[in-house]
Design an enzyme around this catalytic site. Sequence first.
Site, PDB file in Angstrom:
ATOM      1  N   LYS A  35      -5.207   3.383  -3.925  1.00  0.00           N
ATOM      2  CA  LYS A  35      -5.530   3.801  -2.560  1.00  0.00           C
ATOM      3  C   LYS A  35      -4.872   5.056  -2.420  1.00  0.00           C
ATOM      4  CE  LYS A  35      -4.004   0.207  -0.470  1.00  0.00           C
ATOM      5  NZ  LYS A  35      -3.498  -0.644  -1.532  1.00  0.00           N
ATOM      6  N   ARG A 110      -3.872  -5.436   6.486  1.00  0.00           N
ATOM      7  CA  ARG A 110      -3.725  -6.259   5.380  1.00  0.00           C
ATOM      8  C   ARG A 110      -3.573  -7.630   5.577  1.00  0.00           C
ATOM      9  NH1 ARG A 110       0.088  -2.190   2.738  1.00  0.00           N
ATOM     10  NH2 ARG A 110       0.455  -2.936   0.323  1.00  0.00           N
ATOM     11  N   ARG A 149       4.404   2.967 -12.506  1.00  0.00           N
ATOM     12  CA  ARG A 149       4.375   4.317 -11.353  1.00  0.00           C
ATOM     13  C   ARG A 149       5.486   4.626 -10.964  1.00  0.00           C
ATOM     14  NH1 ARG A 149       1.589   2.449  -6.023  1.00  0.00           N
ATOM     15  NH2 ARG A 149       3.351   1.230  -5.548  1.00  0.00           N
ATOM     16  N   ARG A 182       9.698   3.195  -7.289  1.00  0.00           N
ATOM     17  CA  ARG A 182       9.906   2.548  -6.151  1.00  0.00           C
ATOM     18  C   ARG A 182      10.720   1.006  -6.117  1.00  0.00           C
ATOM     19  NH1 ARG A 182       4.333   2.340  -2.613  1.00  0.00           N
ATOM     20  NH2 ARG A 182       5.207   0.050  -2.644  1.00  0.00           N
ATOM     21  N   ARG A 193       4.036  -9.507  -4.660  1.00  0.00           N
ATOM     22  CA  ARG A 193       2.769  -8.706  -3.761  1.00  0.00           C
ATOM     23  C   ARG A 193       1.715  -8.936  -3.976  1.00  0.00           C
ATOM     24  NH1 ARG A 193       5.380  -3.010  -5.766  1.00  0.00           N
ATOM     25  NH2 ARG A 193       3.630  -2.204  -4.289  1.00  0.00           N
TER      26      ARG A 193
HETATM   27  P1  AMP Z   1       2.579  -0.186   0.235  1.00  0.00           P
HETATM   28  O1  AMP Z   1       3.344   1.244  -0.015  1.00  0.00           O
HETATM   29  O2  AMP Z   1       1.193  -0.032   0.787  1.00  0.00           O
HETATM   30  O3  AMP Z   1       2.587  -0.849  -1.229  1.00  0.00           O
HETATM   31  O4  AMP Z   1       3.450  -1.068   1.103  1.00  0.00           O
HETATM   32  C1  AMP Z   1       4.806  -1.374   0.761  1.00  0.00           C
HETATM   33  C2  AMP Z   1       5.110  -2.453   1.451  1.00  0.00           C
HETATM   34  O5  AMP Z   1       5.373  -2.052   2.896  1.00  0.00           O
HETATM   35  C3  AMP Z   1       4.538  -3.818   1.382  1.00  0.00           C
HETATM   36  O6  AMP Z   1       4.918  -4.595   0.308  1.00  0.00           O
HETATM   37  C4  AMP Z   1       4.789  -4.439   2.776  1.00  0.00           C
HETATM   38  O7  AMP Z   1       6.165  -5.188   2.713  1.00  0.00           O
HETATM   39  C5  AMP Z   1       4.941  -3.305   3.589  1.00  0.00           C
HETATM   40  N1  AMP Z   1       3.807  -2.678   4.302  1.00  0.00           N
HETATM   41  C6  AMP Z   1       2.874  -1.972   4.228  1.00  0.00           C
HETATM   42  N2  AMP Z   1       1.684  -2.020   4.883  1.00  0.00           N
HETATM   43  C7  AMP Z   1       1.677  -3.298   5.398  1.00  0.00           C
HETATM   44  C8  AMP Z   1       0.862  -3.754   6.538  1.00  0.00           C
HETATM   45  N3  AMP Z   1      -0.300  -3.379   6.733  1.00  0.00           N
HETATM   46  N4  AMP Z   1       1.270  -5.096   6.949  1.00  0.00           N
HETATM   47  C9  AMP Z   1       2.681  -5.488   6.552  1.00  0.00           C
HETATM   48  N5  AMP Z   1       3.304  -4.796   5.838  1.00  0.00           N
HETATM   49  C10 AMP Z   1       3.056  -3.759   5.208  1.00  0.00           C
END
Ligand code: AMP
Length: 249
Positions: A35, A110, A149, A182, A193
């Site tokens: 994404k 999400r 990554r 990360r 996740r």
């Molecule tokens: P990402 O960078 O999109 O993989 O997000 C990393 C982490 O941020 C996720 O595993 C969640 O803990 C939190 N997070 C990101 N976006 C959301 C969302 N829309 N709703 C809830 N938690 C989120």
Amino acid sequence: MTLSVVDAAVIEDVADVAPVSYINLVLLGGPGSGKGTQAEQLKNKLGLLHVATGDLFRMNLKNNTELGQLARTYMDRGELVPDDVTAAMVRDRLGQPDAQAGFLLDGFPRTLPQAAALAEILMDMERELSMVLYIKVSDEEIISRLSGRRVCRECQTPYHVKFNPPAQEGVCDRCGGELYQRADDNPATIRARLETYHEQTAPLIEYYQQIGVLRAIDGEGEVSEITTNVLAAVQELIKPKTALKMSYA
Ligand code: AMP
């Protein structure tokens, strides 16, 4: 990444005709589905504001804000930050002037309640959701991508140690920033996740399909090919300019 002549033609075409002011996109897909990579392309070609909720949480974490401290407890476990907190953060971000020319949401919504919150936010902004681009990638591929990554600390550009390495190990090609892994890209959190994704996020695929705004894109294969398909989908959306404009009259 090099683009073929065909890719470049599609991109030019989109950039030429895109009346971006009414394009409000959502990128949907599992963790590591690409994404962020595709969002970068769309941002560069269409000038849309890229709003990645994960990046917003990480920024809060880095600045040690109250929101960052709250988010950390969920992020470390591979769980989602509560809907009301996340939706309030997105409402605030989309309310800022740089979001008025169209935006690209990456990682939000999400959950189904977040989708309902987004509908409300858009209604208040007198906007419509233009398209949800669903980037489809298998769990196996996700695990392989996330384990290798690396991300730039400064500009968040993603790399992969094997499939998309930087020219110089540990250094971002784009800005010279330091690359890091990360904290949530470890095997246990990746599994958590993925579970969270299947339980809470995957139902959005059907939800948006029923509304009629979903476009599924095969997210495996060459990045340039995926980008071409993403841009072609967006181009489909912006072709009937008159019809879309009329719906805002
Ligand atoms: P990402 O960078 O999109 O993989 O997000 C990393 C982490 O941020 C996720 O595993 C969640 O803990 C939190 N997070 C990101 N976006 C959301 C969302 N829309 N709703 C809830 N938690 C989120």
